[in-house]
Design an enzyme around this catalytic site. Structure first.
Site, short mmCIF file in Angstrom:
data_model
loop_
_atom_site.label_atom_id
_atom_site.label_comp_id
_atom_site.label_asym_id
_atom_site.label_seq_id
_atom_site.Cartn_x
_atom_site.Cartn_y
_atom_site.Cartn_z
N ARG A 1 64.09 -4.07 -90.78
CA ARG A 1 63.63 -5.19 -89.94
C ARG A 1 63.73 -4.87 -88.45
NH1 ARG A 1 63.36 -10.58 -92.10
NH2 ARG A 1 62.95 -10.39 -94.31
N ARG B 1 62.58 -10.75 -84.65
CA ARG B 1 62.89 -11.80 -83.67
C ARG B 1 64.04 -11.50 -82.71
NH1 ARG B 1 62.87 -16.17 -88.31
NH2 ARG B 1 63.76 -14.29 -89.22
N ARG C 1 54.34 -12.76 -81.43
CA ARG C 1 54.26 -13.72 -82.53
C ARG C 1 53.71 -15.05 -82.02
NH1 ARG C 1 56.57 -17.70 -85.22
NH2 ARG C 1 57.20 -17.51 -87.41
N ASP D 1 54.98 -7.70 -95.01
CA ASP D 1 56.02 -8.38 -95.78
C ASP D 1 55.87 -8.06 -97.26
OD1 ASP D 1 58.18 -10.59 -95.07
OD2 ASP D 1 57.44 -10.96 -97.10
N TYR E 1 60.47 -14.52 -105.93
CA TYR E 1 59.72 -15.46 -105.08
C TYR E 1 58.54 -16.07 -105.85
CZ TYR E 1 62.44 -13.76 -101.17
OH TYR E 1 63.48 -13.44 -100.32
O1 CP3 Z 1 61.55 -3.74 -91.36
C1 CP3 Z 1 60.57 -4.07 -90.64
O2 CP3 Z 1 60.67 -4.18 -89.39
C2 CP3 Z 1 59.23 -4.30 -91.29
C3 CP3 Z 1 58.87 -5.64 -91.56
C4 CP3 Z 1 59.41 -6.42 -92.74
C5 CP3 Z 1 59.36 -7.83 -92.76
N1 CP3 Z 1 59.76 -8.25 -94.00
C6 CP3 Z 1 58.89 -8.68 -91.66
C7 CP3 Z 1 59.32 -10.08 -91.61
C8 CP3 Z 1 59.93 -5.99 -93.97
C9 CP3 Z 1 60.24 -4.58 -94.45
C10 CP3 Z 1 60.13 -7.16 -94.75
C11 CP3 Z 1 60.63 -7.13 -96.13
C12 CP3 Z 1 61.06 -8.38 -96.77
N2 CP3 Z 1 60.49 -9.62 -96.69
C13 CP3 Z 1 62.13 -8.46 -97.68
C14 CP3 Z 1 62.96 -7.29 -98.15
C15 CP3 Z 1 63.94 -6.86 -97.15
C16 CP3 Z 1 65.09 -7.79 -97.00
O3 CP3 Z 1 65.30 -8.27 -95.87
O4 CP3 Z 1 65.79 -8.02 -98.01
C17 CP3 Z 1 62.23 -9.80 -98.12
C18 CP3 Z 1 63.23 -10.35 -99.08
C19 CP3 Z 1 61.17 -10.52 -97.49
C20 CP3 Z 1 60.82 -11.95 -97.67
C21 CP3 Z 1 60.87 -12.73 -96.42
N3 CP3 Z 1 60.05 -12.52 -95.34
C22 CP3 Z 1 61.75 -13.79 -96.10
C23 CP3 Z 1 62.83 -14.32 -97.02
C24 CP3 Z 1 61.43 -14.22 -94.81
C25 CP3 Z 1 62.02 -15.40 -94.08
C26 CP3 Z 1 63.39 -15.11 -93.61
C27 CP3 Z 1 63.36 -14.61 -92.21
O5 CP3 Z 1 64.00 -13.58 -91.93
O6 CP3 Z 1 62.72 -15.28 -91.40
C28 CP3 Z 1 60.39 -13.38 -94.33
C29 CP3 Z 1 59.74 -13.46 -93.00
C30 CP3 Z 1 59.69 -12.22 -92.18
N4 CP3 Z 1 59.28 -11.00 -92.65
C31 CP3 Z 1 60.02 -12.10 -90.80
C32 CP3 Z 1 59.78 -10.77 -90.44
C33 CP3 Z 1 59.93 -10.15 -89.07
C34 CP3 Z 1 60.46 -13.25 -89.88
C35 CP3 Z 1 59.26 -14.14 -89.68
C36 CP3 Z 1 59.07 -14.66 -88.30
O7 CP3 Z 1 58.75 -13.91 -87.37
O8 CP3 Z 1 59.19 -15.88 -88.21
#
Ligand code: CP3
Length: 373
Positions: free
Chosen positions: A45, A49, A58, A95, A171
């Site tokens: 990640r 943010r 964003r 994602d 999910y």
């Molecule tokens: O690593 C990176 O920088 C690449 C981008 C990336 C995102 N999601 C962007 C994202 C990667 C590799 C993921 C994987 C992901 N997504 C996982 C597996 C990794 C982990 O953290 O366990 C999972 C479980 C998800 C599902 C997901 N996506 C959730 C539960 C959420 C909401 C929670 C949160 O952190 O806000 C997301 C949203 C998400 N995916 C964000 C980002 C940067 C935040 C969204 C935003 O900008 O509002």
């Protein structure tokens, strides 16, 4: 397609991904357990943010999905952390939930509440309708991969990724994040064959999806099994690992003459390392509950290891961040043929101070260089 058209097609695809010689292949070398002069580092990640510039892009995009589905924006935010810190790899901005979205489950991100599916899989009828989607539904991802690769221009390798079938399945069935996985575990214990169908279709889709990312330019791929650790021993092997193995078995392991390493990361999977090796992956991602030196002995140096600093350690002082980094590197022990990629044990928190990340990256590079001489 006639043979001549096939050749032209593959030549054109080749042109799309040819870029300047990779200027920094330390990450790819470490994954293949080849000698390196320092320990490479990237962060799960890393685009997100905790960076003001991410929040800016964003807000221009209007929403997370607006950002992730637009290759220009996705390219911009993928590069942002590399402009700030000398990271050794970039990861596609996307994602793990894009696959079920392409399957028609209707993904939305409710502000502050995380992902929501409009049509979660609950009944046999829902599951009967589930099918491998046309990869064109995910074209925006492959376009982003190609554009990021062109923009990187050899600066660092690009990682593609997908969720594990089990984690994505959580999910799909729960319809949102879950604290106890009650809905999917009810299905697992009462109608396992339905769950196996979901996981099989998702594994087939994931294989095609990652192969398309590889063809578009991804130089390594990672499978995020974030919720595999919620499964009981025995069921993890059947409901998560088996499907990651199915994906690994179907992946292109070499493309355009380059090896494509595969990283498997089961959060909470420390007890199953010997089993995870049997997936056929090149590297195992580890969370912070595992000691890297002991893990290394257990996998018998058959695979590389990625990890495993506690993301919360970044809330300590700069001196303590540097100390924790050195501890992880010391735990891995003598580098020998490489085999360690430094990372966090899970995604970075949105509340992290970027200055601590700068200290982390600097300490990994300077301290490990001393150990590699
Ligand atoms: O690593 C990176 O920088 C690449 C981008 C990336 C995102 N999601 C962007 C994202 C990667 C590799 C993921 C994987 C992901 N997504 C996982 C597996 C990794 C982990 O953290 O366990 C999972 C479980 C998800 C599902 C997901 N996506 C959730 C539960 C959420 C909401 C929670 C949160 O952190 O806000 C997301 C949203 C998400 N995916 C964000 C980002 C940067 C935040 C969204 C935003 O900008 O509002």
């Amino acid at each position: 397609m006639p043979e001549s058209v096939k050749i032209l097609d593959s030549l054109l695809k080749g042109i799309a991904v040819v870029d300047a010689t990779l200027q920094n292949d330390t990450f790819l070398r470490a994954l293949q357990r080849q000698p390196v002069s320092y320990t490479p580092v990237w962060l799960m990640r890393q685009a997100g943010r905790y960076l003001a510039e991410y929040k800016q892009t964003r807000s221009t995009a209007g929403s997370f999905l607006g950002l992730a589905k637009n290759p220009d924006f996705a390219t911009e935010v993928t590069i942002q952390p590399l402009d700030r810190f000398p990271l050794d790899a970039a990861i596609l901005f996307s994602d793990i939930l894009m696959i079920p979205d392409a399957m028609g489950l209707g993904l939305d991100f409710v502000n502050g509440e995380g992902p929501r599916f409009a049509r979660p899989l609950r009944t046999e009828a829902d599951i009967n309708k589930l099918a491998v989607p046309d990869m064109n539904e995910l074209r925006y991802v492959f376009d982003a991969v190609a554009q990021i690769r062109r923009t990187l221009n050899g600066r660092a390798p690009l990682i593609g990724f997908a969720g594990s079938p089990w984690t994505v399945g959580c999910y799909m069935v729960e319809g949102q994040s879950s604290a106890d996985y009650r809905t999917i575990k009810t299905m697992l214990y009462t109608q396992p064959e339905l769950l196996h169908r979901i996981l099989d279709i998702t594994a087939q889709t994931t294989t095609q999806y990652l192969n398309e990312q590889i063809k578009a330019g991804a130089q390594a791929v990672m499978i995020f099994d974030s919720w595999g650790g919620a499964l009981a021993d025995g069921l993890y092997q059947q409901f998560s690992l088996a499907y990651m193995k199915q994906v690994c078995d179907g992946l292109l392991r070499e493309f355009n003459g380059q090896k494509i390493p595969v990283i498997v990361f089961t959060k909470g999977g420390g007890l199953w390392l010997e089993d995870i090796v049997t997936s056929g992956c090149d590297a195992i991602g580890l969370d912070w509950t595992v000691n890297l030196g002991k893990a290394r002995a257990r996998v018998n140096d058959k695979v590389a290891l990625q990890g495993n600093l506690d993301p919360m350690s970044l809330f300590g002082s700069e001196a303590s961040v540097r100390q924790e980094v050195r501890r992880v590197i010391d735990d891995f022990g003598p580098v020998g043929k490489g085999g360690h990629v430094f990372n966090l044990g899970h995604g970075i928190s949105q509340f992290t101070n970027p200055e601590r990340v700068a200290a982390l990256v600097d300490e990994v590079h300077t301290y490990s260089r001393k150990m590699h001489v």
